[in-house]
Design an enzyme around this catalytic site. Structure first.
Site, short mmCIF file in Angstrom:
data_model
loop_
_atom_site.label_atom_id
_atom_site.label_comp_id
_atom_site.label_asym_id
_atom_site.label_seq_id
_atom_site.Cartn_x
_atom_site.Cartn_y
_atom_site.Cartn_z
N CYS A 201 0.88 -1.17 0.00
CA CYS A 201 0.00 0.00 0.00
C CYS A 201 0.92 1.22 0.00
CB CYS A 201 -0.91 0.02 1.23
SG CYS A 201 -1.94 1.52 1.32
N GLU B 12 -3.87 1.35 -6.16
CA GLU B 12 -2.89 0.40 -6.66
C GLU B 12 -2.86 0.54 -8.18
OE1 GLU B 12 -0.71 -1.04 -5.17
OE2 GLU B 12 -1.37 -1.51 -3.13
#
Length: 225
Positions: A2, A104
């Site tokens: 992340c 992402e």
């Protein structure tokens, strides 16, 4: 992994959602939070929740150089109890990192496409985090944190091979409670979030630069054909 997320929720809603009595700093909407920046984090002290700011990128208390923080923005759930940097923090220094989406990048034939991943109901949630305090050579204290990651759920798996641990709301209190340490129970919380509650959509490549922290970062676009 992340490496970017958002937190655009209003202070009033944050206080209600996370059972906070006050916020002692100005909380601005953030549309593209990046490592190295100060981010909101919630801890529990003697049964009371407090929100403050920690630098994203963990510097263990024993580190000789603060630059290590840029390599420790995430901690793998599967090895928390094995890694020296995380083992003691897992036992005593757990926090919530509030968010309302994360980014992402999905590999496509035309390159990497950034995707925004969030709850279908657009409600805020909390990443599982760990924190520590590092004292620099001149005595300055630096408070830092890392976000725990796990394997991806059905929404994320076609985008990336890892995702941040999003705690169920009913499990947040267990994660924050430093008075009761049950390693097996805590480890059982570090699983992929229910994919049926989540969605992902493509956003502009502008999120690739942390200099861009504007509402257009979260605007849904049409993916290139």
């Amino acid at each position: 992994m992340c490496g970017r997320f958002t937190f655009t929720t209003t202070p009033d809603k944050i206080m209600e959602r996370f059972d906070l009595s006050e916020i002692l700093f100005e909380l601005q909407p953030r549309f593209n939070i990046a490592p190295g920046q100060p981010i909101p984090a919630i801890i529990e002290d003697q049964g009371q929740r407090r929100i403050g700011r920690l630098r994203w990128g963990l510097i263990p208390s024993w580190a000789k150089d603060e630059k290590i923080g840029y390599k420790m923005i995430n901690a793998r759930a599967e090895t928390l109890q094995e890694k020296p940097a995380f083992r003691n923090l897992f036992a005593r220094k757990r926090c919530l990192i509030p968010a309302d989406s994360f980014y992402e990048w999905r590999q496509t034939e035309k390159g990497k496409q950034p995707m925004r991943i969030m709850m279908k109901n657009e409600e805020p949630f909390a990443f599982a985090g760990l924190f520590d305090t590092w004292t620099g050579p001149e005595g300055q204290k630096v408070h830092t944190c890392t976000i725990v990651t796990t394997k991806p759920n059905e929404v994320v798996k076609d985008i990336h091979d890892r995702m941040p641990v999003i705690l169920r709301q009913e499990d947040e209190g267990v994660w924050l409670d430093r008075e009761k340490y049950d390693a097996d129970l805590l480890q059982s919380l570090l699983v992929p979030y229910d994919a049926t509650q989540m969605r992902a959509y493509p956003v502009s490549a502008m999120v690739g630069s942390p200099k861009n922290d504007v509402p257009d970062c979260i605007k849904e676009i049409t993916e290139p054909a």
